[in-house]
Design a protein around this motif. Structure first.
Motif, PDB file in Angstrom:
ATOM      1  N   ASP A 180       0.726  -1.150  -0.048  1.00 34.71           N
ATOM      2  CA  ASP A 180       0.037  -0.012   0.019  1.00 34.71           C
ATOM      3  C   ASP A 180       0.954   1.276  -0.164  1.00 34.71           C
ATOM      4  O   ASP A 180       1.463   1.313   0.948  1.00 34.71           O
ATOM      5  N   LEU A 181       0.818   1.966  -0.910  1.00 40.93           N
ATOM      6  CA  LEU A 181       1.614   3.274  -1.040  1.00 40.93           C
ATOM      7  C   LEU A 181       0.841   4.066  -0.761  1.00 40.93           C
ATOM      8  O   LEU A 181      -0.465   4.318  -0.889  1.00 40.93           O
ATOM      9  N   PRO A 182       1.543   5.351  -0.219  1.00 37.83           N
ATOM     10  CA  PRO A 182       0.630   6.389   0.177  1.00 37.83           C
ATOM     11  C   PRO A 182      -0.073   7.428  -0.903  1.00 37.83           C
ATOM     12  O   PRO A 182       0.346   7.353  -2.015  1.00 37.83           O
ATOM     13  N   ASP A 183      -1.138   7.989  -0.384  1.00 39.05           N
ATOM     14  CA  ASP A 183      -1.868   8.851  -1.435  1.00 39.05           C
ATOM     15  C   ASP A 183      -1.041   9.942  -1.944  1.00 39.05           C
ATOM     16  O   ASP A 183      -1.295  10.483  -2.890  1.00 39.05           O
ATOM     17  N   ASN A 236       0.463  13.435  -6.095  1.00 39.54           N
ATOM     18  CA  ASN A 236      -0.887  12.544  -5.551  1.00 39.54           C
ATOM     19  C   ASN A 236      -0.862  11.384  -6.555  1.00 39.54           C
ATOM     20  O   ASN A 236      -0.856  11.303  -7.711  1.00 39.54           O
ATOM     21  N   LEU A 237      -1.515  10.274  -5.969  1.00 35.18           N
ATOM     22  CA  LEU A 237      -1.772   9.058  -6.245  1.00 35.18           C
ATOM     23  C   LEU A 237      -3.170   9.164  -7.135  1.00 35.18           C
ATOM     24  O   LEU A 237      -4.173   9.814  -6.751  1.00 35.18           O
ATOM     25  N   ILE A 238      -3.021   9.104  -8.562  1.00 38.77           N
ATOM     26  CA  ILE A 238      -4.213   9.554  -9.104  1.00 38.77           C
ATOM     27  C   ILE A 238      -4.928   8.277  -9.838  1.00 38.77           C
ATOM     28  O   ILE A 238      -6.401   8.271 -10.180  1.00 38.77           O
ATOM     29  N   LYS A 239      -4.230   7.250  -9.951  1.00 35.90           N
ATOM     30  CA  LYS A 239      -4.917   5.850 -10.336  1.00 35.90           C
ATOM     31  C   LYS A 239      -4.138   4.718  -9.852  1.00 35.90           C
ATOM     32  O   LYS A 239      -2.963   4.702  -9.705  1.00 35.90           O
ATOM     33  N   GLN A 240      -4.842   3.598  -9.660  1.00 41.13           N
ATOM     34  CA  GLN A 240      -4.324   2.629  -8.858  1.00 41.13           C
ATOM     35  C   GLN A 240      -5.299   1.155  -9.282  1.00 41.13           C
ATOM     36  O   GLN A 240      -6.425   1.132  -9.259  1.00 41.13           O
ATOM     37  N   SER A 265       0.316   1.707  -9.716  1.00 42.97           N
ATOM     38  CA  SER A 265       0.059   2.977  -9.112  1.00 42.97           C
ATOM     39  C   SER A 265       0.515   4.186  -9.945  1.00 42.97           C
ATOM     40  O   SER A 265       1.747   4.199 -10.291  1.00 42.97           O
ATOM     41  N   LEU A 266      -0.222   4.945 -10.346  1.00 37.30           N
ATOM     42  CA  LEU A 266       0.278   6.269 -10.993  1.00 37.30           C
ATOM     43  C   LEU A 266       0.169   7.587 -10.208  1.00 37.30           C
ATOM     44  O   LEU A 266      -0.881   7.812  -9.535  1.00 37.30           O
ATOM     45  N   TYR A 267       1.237   8.323 -10.051  1.00 36.65           N
ATOM     46  CA  TYR A 267       1.291   9.500  -9.587  1.00 36.65           C
ATOM     47  C   TYR A 267       1.488  10.912 -10.398  1.00 36.65           C
ATOM     48  O   TYR A 267       2.334  10.524 -11.288  1.00 36.65           O
ATOM     49  N   GLU A 268       0.940  11.900 -10.139  1.00 31.84           N
ATOM     50  CA  GLU A 268       1.197  13.012 -11.089  1.00 31.84           C
ATOM     51  C   GLU A 268       1.240  14.224 -10.027  1.00 31.84           C
ATOM     52  O   GLU A 268       0.988  14.248  -8.830  1.00 31.84           O
TER      53      GLU A 268
END
Length: 188
Positions: free
Chosen positions: A153-156, A162-166, A175-178
């Motif tokens: 579990d990665l942080p939001d 920010n985590l935008i999709k998982q 997990s995608l971050y932008e």
């Protein structure tokens, strides 16, 4: 394994035998690029734990300009080199034969797409994103793709991202971050 789509689509990728790497399978790679929007209009890719090089090669095949692949394992480096040669487009790829930590202090470019699939995922991914951000190696519009075991579990939020999709794909989680838009406005 094969390159799923784009300029090198259908070409066979070599993989590394053994337990030291977890090659991203064709279905997961296809799902990752579906999440990203399939094709790119240029950009620089960083694959910080390259393994076989499949993700970086797929990104360039789908329209990214160049990719830098980082890998410390000697056997994996040989596989990456063979996969680069398979593209017959070696000038679009660079292989850095070193650890990810060392590479972050050598790199001096701004990346648009970053792949992170480290062996010890959660702690390493947080540290890597923070280090890449602190060193100014991420473009304002960067997308960071993290591949982990589905139990991780990665942080939001990490640094200014920010985590935008998982999504889960079998035993893998993507997990995608932008970048947080407020942080971009604050920098301007």
């Amino acid at each position: 394994m094969r390159v799923v789509a784009g300029e090198y689509g259908g070409r066979t990728l070599k993989t590394l035998e053994g337990k030291n790497t977890r090659p991203t399978g064709d279905k997961v790679r296809a799902a990752i690029f579906s999440m990203l929007g399939q094709y790119f209009d240029g950009g620089l890719v960083l694959d910080l734990y390259s393994g076989s090089g499949g993700l970086a090669i797929e990104a360039v095949s789908r329209g990214c300009d160049r990719a830098i692949m980082v890998e410390k394992d000697r056997h994996a480096q040989q596989v990456i080199q063979a996969n680069i040669e398979m593209t017959k487009d070696g000038g679009r790829f660079s292989l850095m034969k070193m650890t990810s930590d060392k590479a972050m202090f050598v790199l001096n470019e701004s990346f648009d797409l970053v792949f992170l699939d480290p062996p010890y995922a959660k702690e390493q991914i947080v540290k890597d994103i923070e280090n890449l951000n602190d060193r100014g190696l991420l473009s304002p519009d960067v997308t960071i793709i993290c591949e982990t075991d589905k139990s991780v579990d990665l942080p939001d939020s990490i640094a200014n991202f920010n985590l935008i999709k998982q999504k889960n794909y079998g035993i893998s989680k993507v997990s995608l971050y932008e970048r947080n838009r407020a942080s971009i406005l604050a920098e301007v």
